[in-house]
Write an enzyme that holds these catalytic residues in place. Structure first.
Site, PDB file in Angstrom:
ATOM      1  N   ARG A 188       9.812  12.279 -36.982  1.00 23.63           N
ATOM      2  CA  ARG A 188      10.174  10.371 -37.028  1.00 23.63           C
ATOM      3  C   ARG A 188      10.018  10.320 -35.423  1.00 23.63           C
ATOM      4  O   ARG A 188       9.942   9.417 -35.558  1.00 23.63           O
ATOM      5  CB  ARG A 188      11.321  11.124 -37.582  1.00 23.63           C
ATOM      6  CG  ARG A 188      11.596  10.757 -39.008  1.00 23.63           C
ATOM      7  CD  ARG A 188      12.497  10.919 -39.369  1.00 23.63           C
ATOM      8  NE  ARG A 188      12.920  10.226 -39.567  1.00 23.63           N
ATOM      9  CZ  ARG A 188      14.763   9.597 -39.349  1.00 23.63           C
ATOM     10  NH1 ARG A 188      15.240  10.897 -39.727  1.00 23.63           N
ATOM     11  NH2 ARG A 188      15.030   8.788 -37.905  1.00 23.63           N
ATOM     12  N   LYS A 211      11.428   6.023 -28.165  1.00 23.65           N
ATOM     13  CA  LYS A 211      11.196   6.199 -30.277  1.00 23.65           C
ATOM     14  C   LYS A 211      13.007   4.275 -30.029  1.00 23.65           C
ATOM     15  O   LYS A 211      12.587   3.412 -30.609  1.00 23.65           O
ATOM     16  CB  LYS A 211      11.821   6.761 -30.891  1.00 23.65           C
ATOM     17  CG  LYS A 211      12.420   6.781 -32.046  1.00 23.65           C
ATOM     18  CD  LYS A 211      12.859   8.123 -33.472  1.00 23.65           C
ATOM     19  CE  LYS A 211      13.950   8.292 -33.154  1.00 23.65           C
ATOM     20  NZ  LYS A 211      15.216   7.437 -33.641  1.00 23.65           N
ATOM     21  N   ASN A 212      13.978   5.009 -29.594  1.00 20.25           N
ATOM     22  CA  ASN A 212      15.097   4.102 -29.964  1.00 20.25           C
ATOM     23  C   ASN A 212      15.097   3.076 -28.424  1.00 20.25           C
ATOM     24  O   ASN A 212      16.118   1.736 -29.107  1.00 20.25           O
ATOM     25  CB  ASN A 212      16.511   4.532 -29.778  1.00 20.25           C
ATOM     26  CG  ASN A 212      16.411   5.763 -30.429  1.00 20.25           C
ATOM     27  OD1 ASN A 212      15.646   5.512 -31.367  1.00 20.25           O
ATOM     28  ND2 ASN A 212      17.225   6.318 -30.638  1.00 20.25           N
ATOM     29  N   CYS A 249      22.108   8.758 -44.012  1.00 24.48           N
ATOM     30  CA  CYS A 249      21.071   9.512 -43.843  1.00 24.48           C
ATOM     31  C   CYS A 249      21.810  10.683 -43.609  1.00 24.48           C
ATOM     32  O   CYS A 249      22.923  10.893 -43.599  1.00 24.48           O
ATOM     33  CB  CYS A 249      20.153   9.008 -42.609  1.00 24.48           C
ATOM     34  SG  CYS A 249      21.826   9.111 -41.343  1.00 24.48           S
ATOM     35  N   ASP A 288      23.258  12.100 -30.110  1.00 23.53           N
ATOM     36  CA  ASP A 288      21.571  13.108 -30.141  1.00 23.53           C
ATOM     37  C   ASP A 288      20.918  14.207 -29.535  1.00 23.53           C
ATOM     38  O   ASP A 288      20.366  14.687 -29.671  1.00 23.53           O
ATOM     39  CB  ASP A 288      20.443  11.934 -29.865  1.00 23.53           C
ATOM     40  CG  ASP A 288      20.623  10.642 -30.567  1.00 23.53           C
ATOM     41  OD1 ASP A 288      19.580   9.570 -30.099  1.00 23.53           O
ATOM     42  OD2 ASP A 288      21.550  10.348 -31.074  1.00 23.53           O
ATOM     43  N   ARG A 341      26.737   5.578 -42.098  1.00 23.12           N
ATOM     44  CA  ARG A 341      25.499   4.703 -40.870  1.00 23.12           C
ATOM     45  C   ARG A 341      26.169   2.928 -41.238  1.00 23.12           C
ATOM     46  O   ARG A 341      25.229   2.460 -42.169  1.00 23.12           O
ATOM     47  CB  ARG A 341      24.485   4.287 -41.547  1.00 23.12           C
ATOM     48  CG  ARG A 341      23.517   6.213 -41.065  1.00 23.12           C
ATOM     49  CD  ARG A 341      23.663   6.589 -39.197  1.00 23.12           C
ATOM     50  NE  ARG A 341      23.294   6.082 -38.726  1.00 23.12           N
ATOM     51  CZ  ARG A 341      22.017   6.632 -37.921  1.00 23.12           C
ATOM     52  NH1 ARG A 341      21.264   7.531 -39.363  1.00 23.12           N
ATOM     53  NH2 ARG A 341      21.095   6.130 -36.842  1.00 23.12           N
TER      54      ARG A 341
END
Ligand code: EPZ
Length: 422
Positions: A394, A22-23, A115, A301, A120
């Site tokens: 997500r 994803k990243n 978030c 993460d 952030r």
């Protein structure tokens, strides 16, 4: 958007293929703003973060065509997105800033919502844009940048992944050369540099602390297959290690996962790399000490999935979260299962090895939600995981399905009208 039911699982065994990261994909998609020629990205994972970014990019004037999991994108006349709610919905939308500014000399983006895991801020992104000659105007809720970009030198006070990506996405079309010092070194940065070079950019030093960019007049299209998702891979490895696991990951990149693999080895499991893939065998037993750091340190993460694993480790495991200021919310959900966890600011002490009992828990954020799904595997009985915000979908294409294919009993209750992969 989803409710998951997870039952206690004694053993996970079998093999799974790891999806594209994803990243890595998110910044590559934003690079479509840099050229009118088509870029094709292969094996794009089915994630709501990807879908949301595609909505934002099409608002920016990017044309998108799909062929299964292959996306082709190009932009003739890109412009800043208008719908604030879309932009505020996700962090990665901030990455349209650099390419829009470089291509059109103007960008207006909503300040990405903080978030669950932290404030952030984007001060380092803006510092980078200013170093390239942009004028920055902050207004409540949004930021406007304009100017013809020239090369510049920028030092990042923190090796921010997003700031490094935004500066790269701007510097490639700036007039002159740019040096980024204290740049992020993540594999996703190396992937973005390789992708931009395939588009005709001239970047060197990706993955080191200092990146050099020679700006070009224009870039051309290319076809690219991004790297596999090291966090998805690590999440599955943690799940396997929480049970009597014997799991083979196909398509993972162990060289992107060294800190995690060493830490998993300290728990007493066995890890083997072969041409077939990366295999983990055995049940983790030894407590660990984890300090999250920028790459190549232990990835933030993976802190939540690793904390789920620590629930099974007899003794006290220690977690020091140095990257985000509020990334222990999953701990309170684990306590609802009967876990013994004490939080002191950025330190979590987990006294593991005790029986856990299934109950109803919530998904607090993307990686916290995944950690709760893993925790349900070792709790007695059934754990109901409420995920009304759809956090898990997500960032994981099909975590429940991957765990089921390894023998876990994980089901998804869909809420009518919402598409869930699982
Ligand atoms: C990326 O977020 C990832 N997201 C995150 O993954 C990951 O946790 C993070 O990098 C760190 O590895 C994507 O790639 C889409 P940062 P990013 O800028 O770029 C501070 C997931 O679960 N900071 O490296 O936002 C910031 O507050 C997500 O997949 C500033 O102070 O991370 C944080 O404390 C979560 N000013 C630290 O740096 C800035 O201008 C790390 O942020 C930018 C960041």
């Amino acid at each position: 958007m989803a409710t998951y039911r997870i039952r206690h699982c004694e053993q996970l065994s079998g093999e799974v293929s790891i999806h594209t990261a994803k990243n890595a994909v998110l910044p590559l998609l934003c690079a479509a703003l840099l050229t009118r020629e088509p870029i094709t990205i292969e094996r794009v994972p089915m994630l709501t973060d990807v879908e949301t970014l595609l909505e934002i990019l099409s608002e920016c004037g990017v044309n998108i065509s799909r062929n299964g999991d292959e996306l082709t994108l190009w932009s003739d006349e890109p412009q800043s997105p208008t719908s604030e709610n879309l932009l505020a919905r996700m962090r990665a939308s901030v990455l349209v800033m650099g390419p829009l500014l470089a291509r059109t000399g103007y960008a207006r983006v909503a300040l990405p919502g903080g978030c669950a895991i932290g404030q952030r801020p984007i001060d380092l992104h803006l510092k980078g844009m200013q170093a390239l000659g942009a004028e920055v105007h902050l207004t409540p809720g949004s930021v406007t940048l304009q100017g013809t970009l020239h090369g510049g030198n920028v030092y990042l006070d923190f090796p921010s992944v997003g700031a490094t990506e935004n500066i790269l996405l701007a510097a490639v079309l700036a007039k002159g050369s740019t040096r980024i010092e204290n740049a992020a070194k993540e594999p996703e940065i190396i992937d973005l540099c390789a992708f931009l070079n395939d588009m005709g950019a001239k970047i060197s030093g990706g993955g080191t602390g200092t990146i050099f960019v020679e700006g070009r007049e224009s870039l051309h299209g290319c076809t690219y297959r991004p790297i596999p998702d090291r966090i998805e891979a690590g999440t599955i490895l943690c799940a396997s290690a929480m049970t009597e696991g014997s799991v083979l990951l196909r398509g993972a990149r162990p060289d992107h996962m060294r800190a995690l693999l060493f830490k998993l080895g300290e728990t007493g499991v066995t890890l083997r790399e072969s041409p077939a893939g990366l295999r983990l065998t055995g049940r983790a037993s030894q407590p660990i000490q984890v300090r999250t750091l920028a790459y190549p340190g232990f990835p933030t993460d993976m802190q939540a999935p690793m904390m789920a694993l620590s629930l099974c480790l007899r003794g006290t495991s220690v977690f020091l979260e140095t990257i985000f200021e509020n990334r222990f919310m999953h701990a309170r959900e684990m306590v609802r299962l009967g876990a013994n966890i004490r939080i002191e600011d950025r330190i979590a002490l987990v006294n593991g090895g005790h029986a856990l009992a299934g109950t109803t828990v919530s998904s607090t954020d993307l990686r916290g939600g995944a950690a709760m799904m893993l925790s349900g595997l070792v709790a007695e009985g059934e754990t109901v995981l409420l995920d009304p915000a759809g956090h898990i979908a997500r960032g994981y294409e099909n975590l429940p399905g991957m765990l089921r294919s390894l023998g876990a009993d994980v089901t998804v209750e869909e809420i009518p009208g919402e598409e869930i992969h699982g």
